[in-house]
Scaffold this motif. Structure first.
Motif, PDB file in Angstrom:
ATOM      1  N   SER A  35      -1.355 -11.902   3.968  1.00 13.56           N
ATOM      2  CA  SER A  35      -1.805 -12.491   5.230  1.00 13.56           C
ATOM      3  C   SER A  35      -0.992 -13.714   5.620  1.00 13.56           C
ATOM      4  CB  SER A  35      -3.285 -12.873   5.139  1.00 13.56           C
ATOM      5  OG  SER A  35      -3.485 -14.000   4.302  1.00 13.56           O
ATOM      6  N   GLU A  36      -0.206 -14.242   4.676  1.00 11.17           N
ATOM      7  CA  GLU A  36       0.656 -15.384   4.970  1.00 11.17           C
ATOM      8  C   GLU A  36       1.837 -14.985   5.851  1.00 11.17           C
ATOM      9  OE1 GLU A  36       0.059 -18.471   4.251  1.00 11.17           O
ATOM     10  OE2 GLU A  36      -1.776 -18.040   3.125  1.00 11.17           O
ATOM     11  N   TYR A  37       2.186 -13.685   5.857  1.00 15.41           N
ATOM     12  CA  TYR A  37       3.356 -13.269   6.628  1.00 15.41           C
ATOM     13  C   TYR A  37       3.114 -12.026   7.484  1.00 15.41           C
ATOM     14  CZ  TYR A  37       3.893 -10.195   2.539  1.00 15.41           C
ATOM     15  OH  TYR A  37       3.663  -9.291   1.519  1.00 15.41           O
ATOM     16  N   MET A  38       1.876 -11.495   7.486  1.00 17.87           N
ATOM     17  CA  MET A  38       1.593 -10.337   8.324  1.00 17.87           C
ATOM     18  C   MET A  38       0.110 -10.298   8.675  1.00 17.87           C
ATOM     19  SD  MET A  38       1.767  -7.267   5.454  1.00 17.87           S
ATOM     20  CE  MET A  38       1.313  -5.996   6.630  1.00 17.87           C
ATOM     21  N   ASN A  39      -0.226  -9.583   9.735  1.00 18.91           N
ATOM     22  CA  ASN A  39      -1.618  -9.430  10.133  1.00 18.91           C
ATOM     23  C   ASN A  39      -2.297  -8.382   9.256  1.00 18.91           C
ATOM     24  OD1 ASN A  39      -3.908  -9.794  12.004  1.00 18.91           O
ATOM     25  ND2 ASN A  39      -3.491  -7.657  12.534  1.00 18.91           N
ATOM     26  N   ILE A  40      -3.490  -8.718   8.788  1.00 14.76           N
ATOM     27  CA  ILE A  40      -4.271  -7.793   7.972  1.00 14.76           C
ATOM     28  C   ILE A  40      -5.307  -7.124   8.862  1.00 14.76           C
ATOM     29  CG2 ILE A  40      -5.772  -7.541   5.971  1.00 14.76           C
ATOM     30  CD1 ILE A  40      -2.884  -8.400   5.329  1.00 14.76           C
ATOM     31  N   ASP A  41      -5.215  -5.800   8.994  1.00 18.41           N
ATOM     32  CA  ASP A  41      -6.141  -5.111   9.878  1.00 18.41           C
ATOM     33  C   ASP A  41      -7.237  -4.405   9.089  1.00 18.41           C
ATOM     34  OD1 ASP A  41      -5.090  -2.671   8.915  1.00 18.41           O
ATOM     35  OD2 ASP A  41      -3.598  -2.602  10.514  1.00 18.41           O
ATOM     36  N   GLU A  42      -8.184  -3.851   9.822  1.00 21.41           N
ATOM     37  CA  GLU A  42      -9.345  -3.209   9.213  1.00 21.41           C
ATOM     38  C   GLU A  42      -8.947  -2.049   8.313  1.00 21.41           C
ATOM     39  OE1 GLU A  42     -13.055  -0.560  10.879  1.00 21.41           O
ATOM     40  OE2 GLU A  42     -12.543  -2.396  11.968  1.00 21.41           O
ATOM     41  N   GLY A  43      -7.928  -1.297   8.735  1.00 23.64           N
ATOM     42  CA  GLY A  43      -7.485  -0.152   7.950  1.00 23.64           C
ATOM     43  C   GLY A  43      -7.008  -0.540   6.571  1.00 23.64           C
ATOM     44  N   MET A  44      -6.297  -1.655   6.473  1.00 26.72           N
ATOM     45  CA  MET A  44      -5.789  -2.115   5.180  1.00 26.72           C
ATOM     46  C   MET A  44      -6.932  -2.521   4.260  1.00 26.72           C
ATOM     47  SD  MET A  44      -2.564  -4.335   6.640  1.00 26.72           S
ATOM     48  CE  MET A  44      -1.886  -4.787   5.051  1.00 26.72           C
ATOM     49  N   ILE A  45      -7.948  -3.159   4.845  1.00 27.19           N
ATOM     50  CA  ILE A  45      -9.110  -3.553   4.049  1.00 27.19           C
ATOM     51  C   ILE A  45      -9.864  -2.322   3.578  1.00 27.19           C
ATOM     52  CG2 ILE A  45     -11.297  -4.811   4.076  1.00 27.19           C
ATOM     53  CD1 ILE A  45     -10.041  -6.656   6.185  1.00 27.19           C
ATOM     54  N   ASN A  46     -10.000  -1.326   4.446  1.00 29.04           N
ATOM     55  CA  ASN A  46     -10.691  -0.090   4.073  1.00 29.04           C
ATOM     56  C   ASN A  46      -9.987   0.628   2.928  1.00 29.04           C
ATOM     57  OD1 ASN A  46     -12.727  -0.390   5.961  1.00 29.04           O
ATOM     58  ND2 ASN A  46     -11.671   0.789   7.538  1.00 29.04           N
ATOM     59  N   ILE A  47      -8.657   0.632   2.976  1.00 26.21           N
ATOM     60  CA  ILE A  47      -7.888   1.276   1.909  1.00 26.21           C
ATOM     61  C   ILE A  47      -8.164   0.607   0.566  1.00 26.21           C
ATOM     62  CG2 ILE A  47      -5.556   1.611   1.008  1.00 26.21           C
ATOM     63  CD1 ILE A  47      -4.649   2.063   3.917  1.00 26.21           C
ATOM     64  N   VAL A  48      -8.198  -0.728   0.580  1.00 27.16           N
ATOM     65  CA  VAL A  48      -8.477  -1.478  -0.644  1.00 27.16           C
ATOM     66  C   VAL A  48      -9.872  -1.140  -1.174  1.00 27.16           C
ATOM     67  CG1 VAL A  48      -8.959  -3.778  -1.561  1.00 27.16           C
ATOM     68  CG2 VAL A  48      -6.911  -3.390  -0.205  1.00 27.16           C
ATOM     69  N   MET A  49     -10.856  -1.148  -0.281  1.00 27.54           N
ATOM     70  CA  MET A  49     -12.225  -0.884  -0.700  1.00 27.54           C
ATOM     71  C   MET A  49     -12.389   0.543  -1.209  1.00 27.54           C
ATOM     72  SD  MET A  49     -13.893  -3.632  -0.537  1.00 27.54           S
ATOM     73  CE  MET A  49     -14.165  -5.190   0.294  1.00 27.54           C
ATOM     74  N   ASP A  50     -11.783   1.495  -0.517  1.00 22.59           N
ATOM     75  CA  ASP A  50     -11.873   2.892  -0.954  1.00 22.59           C
ATOM     76  C   ASP A  50     -11.268   3.067  -2.345  1.00 22.59           C
ATOM     77  OD1 ASP A  50     -13.111   3.653   1.373  1.00 22.59           O
ATOM     78  OD2 ASP A  50     -11.298   4.432   2.333  1.00 22.59           O
ATOM     79  N   LYS A  51     -10.161   2.378  -2.586  1.00 28.11           N
ATOM     80  CA  LYS A  51      -9.505   2.468  -3.889  1.00 28.11           C
ATOM     81  C   LYS A  51     -10.401   1.910  -4.982  1.00 28.11           C
ATOM     82  CE  LYS A  51      -5.160   1.438  -6.260  1.00 28.11           C
ATOM     83  NZ  LYS A  51      -3.806   0.827  -6.139  1.00 28.11           N
ATOM     84  N   VAL A  52     -11.047   0.781  -4.712  1.00 25.43           N
ATOM     85  CA  VAL A  52     -11.940   0.182  -5.704  1.00 25.43           C
ATOM     86  C   VAL A  52     -13.105   1.117  -5.997  1.00 25.43           C
ATOM     87  CG1 VAL A  52     -13.544  -1.706  -6.166  1.00 25.43           C
ATOM     88  CG2 VAL A  52     -11.336  -2.195  -5.112  1.00 25.43           C
ATOM     89  N   ILE A  53     -13.715   1.678  -4.952  1.00 31.36           N
ATOM     90  CA  ILE A  53     -14.861   2.573  -5.142  1.00 31.36           C
ATOM     91  C   ILE A  53     -14.459   3.815  -5.927  1.00 31.36           C
ATOM     92  CG2 ILE A  53     -16.524   4.055  -3.948  1.00 31.36           C
ATOM     93  CD1 ILE A  53     -16.568   1.956  -1.702  1.00 31.36           C
ATOM     94  N   ASN A  54     -13.335   4.409  -5.558  1.00 28.27           N
ATOM     95  CA  ASN A  54     -12.879   5.626  -6.237  1.00 28.27           C
ATOM     96  C   ASN A  54     -12.539   5.377  -7.699  1.00 28.27           C
ATOM     97  OD1 ASN A  54     -13.141   7.150  -3.894  1.00 28.27           O
ATOM     98  ND2 ASN A  54     -11.012   6.810  -3.262  1.00 28.27           N
ATOM     99  N   ASN A  55     -12.038   4.174  -7.997  1.00 28.12           N
ATOM    100  CA  ASN A  55     -11.657   3.853  -9.369  1.00 28.12           C
ATOM    101  C   ASN A  55     -12.778   3.209 -10.177  1.00 28.12           C
ATOM    102  OD1 ASN A  55      -9.069   4.823  -8.952  1.00 28.12           O
ATOM    103  ND2 ASN A  55      -8.233   2.835  -8.389  1.00 28.12           N
ATOM    104  N   SER A  56     -13.932   3.026  -9.536  1.00 28.37           N
ATOM    105  CA  SER A  56     -15.034   2.323 -10.213  1.00 28.37           C
ATOM    106  C   SER A  56     -16.341   3.095 -10.115  1.00 28.37           C
ATOM    107  CB  SER A  56     -15.220   0.926  -9.602  1.00 28.37           C
ATOM    108  OG  SER A  56     -14.017   0.193  -9.607  1.00 28.37           O
ATOM    109  N   ASN A  57     -16.258   4.413  -9.944  1.00 33.64           N
ATOM    110  CA  ASN A  57     -17.496   5.170  -9.711  1.00 33.64           C
ATOM    111  C   ASN A  57     -18.476   5.098 -10.869  1.00 33.64           C
ATOM    112  OD1 ASN A  57     -16.329   7.070 -11.552  1.00 33.64           O
ATOM    113  ND2 ASN A  57     -15.270   8.032  -9.833  1.00 33.64           N
TER     114      ASN A  57
END
Length: 221
Positions: free
Chosen positions: A165-187
């Motif tokens: 976020s220091e050098y680019m805009n963080i959008d909703e899609g990027m946050i969703n990807i992170v959350m989906d990855k955590v959920i899938n890897n932490s079921n």
């Protein structure tokens, strides 16, 4: 009482101790020092994110839990030192052992050392999730501990977006990807109330002003 100041000092002492141990192994001091400095900074961001989410959701999920701050202190401290042995190939296990053997925390009463070690040990997702011994250990955990582990995993991933976020805009899609990855890897840690909280966390961090949100409350030193 939340012992933020004390835990920051304690964690810094342990980071310096870990640096001294690595100094005896690695000849290129500048290289490992840069790595350790970056990992300590990363851990501070993870800790601030995790505590923000803890304050937002923990009491909602566990209204009947103890009212003292032992679990909060334990989560914060575990996040502050979760990568303290990052240079080791199996850094989660090595970090948990390092904390177990640390004389500096032996007499500390405002953290639960067992919780701290487990958060550190399981902060990375396991590749072989069919390991029967691993699954047995997870099944024996209470839901409060499982939620703390999910929090450090989410914070660990979100911290990377904070750097970006220091050098680019963080959008909703990027946050969703992170959350989906955590959920899938932490079921194995996810249960119904836990999953609902995770979804609320997604909403908490869905913002065009992600950088401002994080560089304000989350990343303050």
């Amino acid at each position: 009482m939340f012992k933020k100041k004390e835990l920051l000092k304690l964690s810094n002492d342990l980071w310096n101790k870990s640096r001294d141990e690595y100094l005896q192994i690695y000849s290129d001091e500048d290289v490992y020092k840069d790595i350790m400095d970056y990992r300590q900074y990363h851990c501070k961001i993870v800790a601030d994110l995790a505590i923000e989410m803890f304050d937002e959701f923990y009491s909602q999920l566990f209204a009947d839990s103890d009212t003292d701050d032992t679990r909060k202190n334990s989560l914060y401290f575990a996040c502050l030192v979760h990568d303290i042995k990052k240079i080791n190939p199996k850094h989660s296990k090595a970090g948990a052992k390092f904390i177990k053997d640390a004389d500096e925390i032996r007499e500390i009463t405002y953290i639960n050392k067992s919780i701290v070690r487990k958060i550190i040990k399981y902060h990375k997702s396991k590749k072989n999730k069919k390991d029967s011994d691993y699954l047995k250990k997870i099944s024996n955990m209470d839901n409060e501990l499982k939620f703390l582990i999910v929090l450090i995993r989410i914070s660990d991933k979100l911290s990377k977006l904070i750097f970006k976020s220091e050098y680019m805009n963080i959008d909703e899609g990027m946050i969703n990807i992170v959350m989906d990855k955590v959920i899938n890897n932490s079921n194995e840690f996810i249960y119904n109330d836990n999953l609902r909280a995770v979804r609320k966390i997604v909403c908490l961090f869905r913002s065009d002003n992600f950088a401002g949100h994080c560089t304000g409350s989350c990343c303050s030193w």
